[in-house]
Enzyme design. Structure first.
Site, short mmCIF file in Angstrom:
data_model
loop_
_atom_site.label_atom_id
_atom_site.label_comp_id
_atom_site.label_asym_id
_atom_site.label_seq_id
_atom_site.Cartn_x
_atom_site.Cartn_y
_atom_site.Cartn_z
CD GLU A 43 -3.04 -0.38 -0.05
OE1 GLU A 43 -3.24 0.06 -1.20
OE2 GLU A 43 -3.42 -1.50 0.33
N GLY A 133 -20.03 0.56 -3.58
CA GLY A 133 -19.49 1.23 -2.41
C GLY A 133 -18.76 0.32 -1.46
CB SER A 138 -18.30 -1.65 -8.24
OG SER A 138 -18.35 -0.30 -7.82
CB SER A 139 -15.94 2.21 -11.33
OG SER A 139 -14.67 2.33 -10.71
CD GLU A 171 -12.04 5.28 -13.97
OE1 GLU A 171 -12.28 6.48 -13.72
OE2 GLU A 171 -12.66 4.34 -13.46
CG ASP A 183 -8.51 -0.65 -8.62
OD1 ASP A 183 -7.78 -1.26 -7.81
OD2 ASP A 183 -9.13 0.39 -8.32
CE1 TYR A 233 -1.44 8.56 -4.21
CE2 TYR A 233 -1.56 10.70 -5.28
CZ TYR A 233 -1.20 9.36 -5.31
OH TYR A 233 -0.57 8.85 -6.41
#
Length: 399
Positions: A43, A133, A138-139, A171, A183, A233
């Protein structure tokens, strides 16, 4: 136990539901599946030259597709009312009122930009068992599942890495989101009973075995909006860049923090006198090593060691990188104390979002009950939970 989805949709119903909606013959309908994902470990190091270690999981979005005789495109979803209609010859542009159709049109825009030509339109019916969510992308499942379905239906035969790139470019260029590629990559390239060690910069990757046996991953969603994630971030990234500059100026011949092994870090760390920068860099070096150790552990089928690495990752993200917060700490640290749990950590950007726990299959329900009680008592509202195993990447479903 599952507290994120209200009902399960049986994919065997998708072709019959498609015919009820559009007419015709179910034999002309093709169905494709696209998984959700988790990042097991690794991460906040993808932008520091490190590795991620994601796995596709057995929660799927399904896309049924059939060519049309004309140039129309029709989108429908089993769970979401309303039909979206376009023309394959359209110059697709983002429009907020098009809701989820923007993700699909974004893929088409990138396909057309790469020179793929469509001789007709098509119709789509989708259904998803990926919790919206739920923090498991999911996208990206929608983008990659749709891209693969269209590619296979029209004979484009786009390879899986390119499917992932299409999702990321959609995206970037259509949705206006400057996301990474993890992802989309794991969703496109993943295989059941494996996880992937991925270098996000070079896209070099290797599979590691992930045969879960008696163990399950439990995804734990804080149900908190991550208001601080973007600004923090950028701050963490800037701090890492400064730490890297200091190490380079001290003579370390590296291009990224994660180029250092832990032993090399211990030799070089005194060059960084600012304690905050020191902690940020230390997380990167040791988290990257934890990814390598996790691959080694799974090659030995050593889930106890994997659990230890999950715990160490969370501790580092809390104390050195400081991206957790009370919600994620409550979930992970409560989970770590439960009978049948080998380890737990936050996953994702932090300051909300999700954590994962490695739990014995016979202890999942009492585990969720105990962690939920502690979380609600501490935070004041419920978390969301579901268990999962590894799954396949985008695939054709045999009807």
């Amino acid at each position: 136990m599952d507290t994120l989805t209200s009902s399960y949709y049986d994919p065997e119903n998708l072709a019959p539901d498609f015919v009820r909606l559009y007419g015709g013959d179910a034999r002309d309908v093709q169905v494709f599946s696209s998984p959700a994902r988790i990042n097991i470990i690794g991460e906040h190091i993808d932008y520091n030259g490190g590795m991620v270690f994601p796995a596709a999981i057995n929660r799927y979005l399904y896309v049924a597709i059939r060519k049309r005789a004309d140039s129309r495109i029709v989108y429908n979803d089993v769970r979401f009312p309303g039909t979206f209609e376009f023309d394959i010859n359209d110059d697709f542009a983002f429009d907020k009122k098009n809701d989820y159709a923007n993700y699909l049109n974004g893929i088409l825009s990138q396909m057309k930009a790469r020179g793929y030509e469509f001789d007709c339109g098509f119709e789509i019916l989708m259904a998803s068992n990926v919790p919206a969510g739920g923090g498991i992308s999911s996208s990206s499942a929608l983008e990659c599942g749709f891209a693969y379905a269209v590619s296979e239906t029209f004979g484009f035969s786009i390879d899986r890495v390119e499917i992932a790139k299409l999702g990321q470019m959609s995206e970037h260029n259509f949705m206006g989101v400057n996301c990474g590629i993890m992802d989309q990559f794991i969703i496109a390239v993943g295989k059941k009973d494996t996880a992937i060690k991925l270098n996000c910069a070079t896209l070099e990757y290797e599979y590691a075995p992930l045969r879960m046996g008696d163990w399950r991953f439990v995804v734990m969603n804080t149900n908190k909006q991550r208001r601080l994630a973007d600004s923090k971030y950028n701050e963490r990234r800037s701090q890492c860049e400064e730490a890297l500059r200091i190490l380079q100026d001290s003579g370390a011949g590296i291009s990224a923090l994660c180029d250092l092994t832990p032993a090399q870090w211990e030799e070089r760390k005194d060059a960084i006198t600012d304690q905050t920068l020191l902690r940020r860099a230390r997380h990167c070096v040791y988290e990257n090593q934890r990814v390598k150790d996790a691959v080694s552990a799974l090659n030995k089928n050593d889930f106890a060691e994997l659990g230890r690495l999950l715990n160490a990752s969370h501790k580092s993200l809390k104390e050195d990188y400081e991206v957790t917060g009370i919600e994620l700490d409550t979930l992970a640290e409560t989970a770590q104390k439960q009978d049948g749990c080998l380890g737990a950590r936050m996953t994702g950007a932090g300051f909300g979002g999700c954590a994962i726990a490695l739990v014995h299959k016979d202890r999942v329900e009492p585990f969720i009950s105990s962690v939920q009680s502690a979380y609600t008592a501490t935070v004041g509202y419920n978390a969301g939970f579901f268990e999962c195993e590894s799954g396949d990447g985008v695939s054709r479903v045999t009807l």
